[in-house]
Design an enzyme around this catalytic site. Structure first.
Site, mmCIF file in Angstrom:
data_model
loop_
_atom_site.group_PDB
_atom_site.id
_atom_site.type_symbol
_atom_site.label_atom_id
_atom_site.label_comp_id
_atom_site.label_asym_id
_atom_site.label_seq_id
_atom_site.Cartn_x
_atom_site.Cartn_y
_atom_site.Cartn_z
ATOM 1 N N HIS A 8 22.378 61.255 15.019
ATOM 2 C CA HIS A 8 22.712 62.259 14.004
ATOM 3 C C HIS A 8 21.443 62.882 13.415
ATOM 4 O O HIS A 8 21.396 63.224 12.239
ATOM 5 C CB HIS A 8 23.622 61.662 12.908
ATOM 6 C CG HIS A 8 25.019 61.403 13.417
ATOM 7 N ND1 HIS A 8 25.983 62.385 13.476
ATOM 8 C CD2 HIS A 8 25.586 60.291 13.934
ATOM 9 C CE1 HIS A 8 27.089 61.873 13.992
ATOM 10 N NE2 HIS A 8 26.873 60.606 14.288
ATOM 11 N N SER A 51 40.855 67.208 38.482
ATOM 12 C CA SER A 51 40.059 66.016 38.187
ATOM 13 C C SER A 51 40.795 64.771 38.654
ATOM 14 O O SER A 51 41.940 64.539 38.268
ATOM 15 C CB SER A 51 39.794 65.922 36.679
ATOM 16 O OG SER A 51 39.331 64.619 36.383
ATOM 17 N N SER A 108 30.748 62.725 28.425
ATOM 18 C CA SER A 108 31.416 63.282 29.600
ATOM 19 C C SER A 108 31.611 64.792 29.435
ATOM 20 O O SER A 108 31.596 65.534 30.415
ATOM 21 C CB SER A 108 32.741 62.579 29.851
ATOM 22 O OG SER A 108 33.537 62.627 28.697
ATOM 23 N N ASP A 149 22.978 66.015 23.683
ATOM 24 C CA ASP A 149 23.727 65.562 24.855
ATOM 25 C C ASP A 149 23.463 66.459 26.063
ATOM 26 O O ASP A 149 23.170 65.988 27.161
ATOM 27 C CB ASP A 149 25.234 65.543 24.561
ATOM 28 C CG ASP A 149 25.572 64.613 23.412
ATOM 29 O OD1 ASP A 149 24.683 63.847 22.996
ATOM 30 O OD2 ASP A 149 26.715 64.669 22.928
#
Ligand code: GLA
Length: 390
Positions: A36, A69, A131, A176
């Site tokens: 964070h 997927s 993901s 990310d």
């Protein structure tokens, strides 16, 4: 690779035979320390991991893309146009793909045809191992490759983050997507999120490994709590800027400077949030220095302090992550352990002596299951390269 053989069968089942299928891999990430801090203009220290997202891709001439997927087989084939895309509930998980297509288009990189794509992910869903960023950067790389947009990886990383912020509505920082796109084998990335300056730092853990432990907590409402933490930090910053107008982000302050300024923050909760942002950033710099001096013990101690701050000041841990961290701290041979990612569930990251891993798993499995009612899962992480065509 075996995984692509399985995917090819599924591809033929869903889309028919295609020649010259393109293969891609996009990793997940684990953040070693610096949580964070990214949207607070601080430093982060993540690495890309070998768990990630595989794609088999066939370009075709019509302008629709069809994605399937293997992890979401109940959703079937999802189809969307390549131009003028808007978020739609029915796109479900494929909003991450569609969002990246749309964001590239808005930035002037227009796709002129669609693709058939089979996705197969080895990242456990909801584990806090990115993901979604993995899918976004994957999509950017597929488009860049096929349309010769000539985007460099950092540009693709920024567009992927924009897709998540504006298309999906998660106000995430850049960590990310950066870790996923810019990852390098056996290295963590020290990234200053204020300037995007970064450097690779080899992760040499001697006789230890990085162990990821997934709480397996059923998916919780991470987005709203996450966005709330972010606005609390932004609001507190505004109050301090009233007396210190040149301050741009919490990451610019030392702990001592923060102590002197903190009384300008009127809400006690927001004061704690900002304190975490400042301290965690300083801790991250200290931790990287410790690792580079081969002082793994100190790195582990700072991981512990990071978790405590995320629990007490930032309030993003919860009983599942706290239980895993506390059990980990009690294990002989566990050098350090903390939650990783956004929190509220997801995973912890621990550094564990190789000889202690079996016992570590046993202690955490038993203690966690007894307290929480279901078991955690473990992955020994391999640090991988960023998103690439195979
Ligand atoms: C999520 C976000 C990141 C970062 C972490 C917390 O993973 O996507 O941008 O803010 O939480 O460190």
């Amino acid at each position: 690779m075996k995984i692509f053989e399985d995917m090819q069968k599924v591809f033929e089942e869903k889309f028919g035979v295609a020649e010259n299928l393109q293969k891609y891999f996009s990793p997940g990430r684990v953040n070693l320390i610096g949580e964070h801090t990214d949207y607070n203009g601080g430093n982060v220290f993540p690495c890309a991991i070998s768990l990630g997202t595989y794609a088999l891709v066939a370009p075709h001439s019509d302008t629709k893309t069809r994605v399937y997927s293997m992890n979401m087989s109940d959703k079937g084939v999802i189809e969307f146009p390549m131009n003028g895309l808007k978020y739609k509930n029915e796109y479900d998980w494929a909003n991450y793909v569609a969002g990246t297509v749309a964001t590239l288009e808005q930035a002037g990189h227009k796709a002129t045809h669609g693709f058939d794509i089979v996705i197969n992910g080895t990242l456990p869903a909801g584990a806090g191992l990115s993901s979604s960023a993995s899918l976004e950067v994957l999509t950017a790389v597929i488009l860049n490759e096929n349309f010769n947009f000539n985007l460099d990886m950092v540009e693709m990383v920024k567009l992927s983050q924009k897709a998540e912020n504006e298309f999906v509505g998660m106000n995430c920082g850049i960590m990310d997507q950066f870790a996923v796109g810019m990852g390098k084998k056996d290295c963590a990335i020290l990234l200053d999120c204020n300037t995007l300056k970064y450097r690779y730092s080899p992760v040499k853990l001697n006789d230890c490994s990085i162990v990821i432990t997934n709480t397996n907590k059923p998916h919780s409402l991470v987005t709203s709590a996450y966005n709330e933490r972010r606005s609390q930090c932004e609001h507190a910053l505004k109050e301090v800027q009233a007396v210190k107008p040149d301050l741009k982000a919490w990451g610019e302050l030392t702990n001592e400077e923060f102590e002197k300024l903190q009384d300008n923050i009127s809400d006690p909760i927001e004061r704690l949030r900002a304190r975490h942002a400042v301290r965690e950033n300083q801790r991250t710099l200290e931790a990287v220095a410790a690792l580079e001096n081969n002082d793994i013990e100190k790195f582990g101690k700072l991981m512990h302090d990071s978790h405590v701050s995320l629990c007490e000041d930032y309030d993003v841990t919860g009983i599942e992550l706290d239980t895993l961290a506390e059990l980990a701290w009690s294990v002989d041979g566990c050098i350090g352990s903390r939650m990783t990612g956004a929190g509220f569930g997801g995973s912890t990251v621990s550094i564990v002596k190789n000889s202690a891993i079996e016992n570590f798993k046993k202690v955490l499995s038993e203690g966690y299951t007894k307290k929480i009612g279901y078991s955690p899962s473990f992955y020994v992480a391999d640090i991988s390269d960023g998103t690439h065509k195979i």
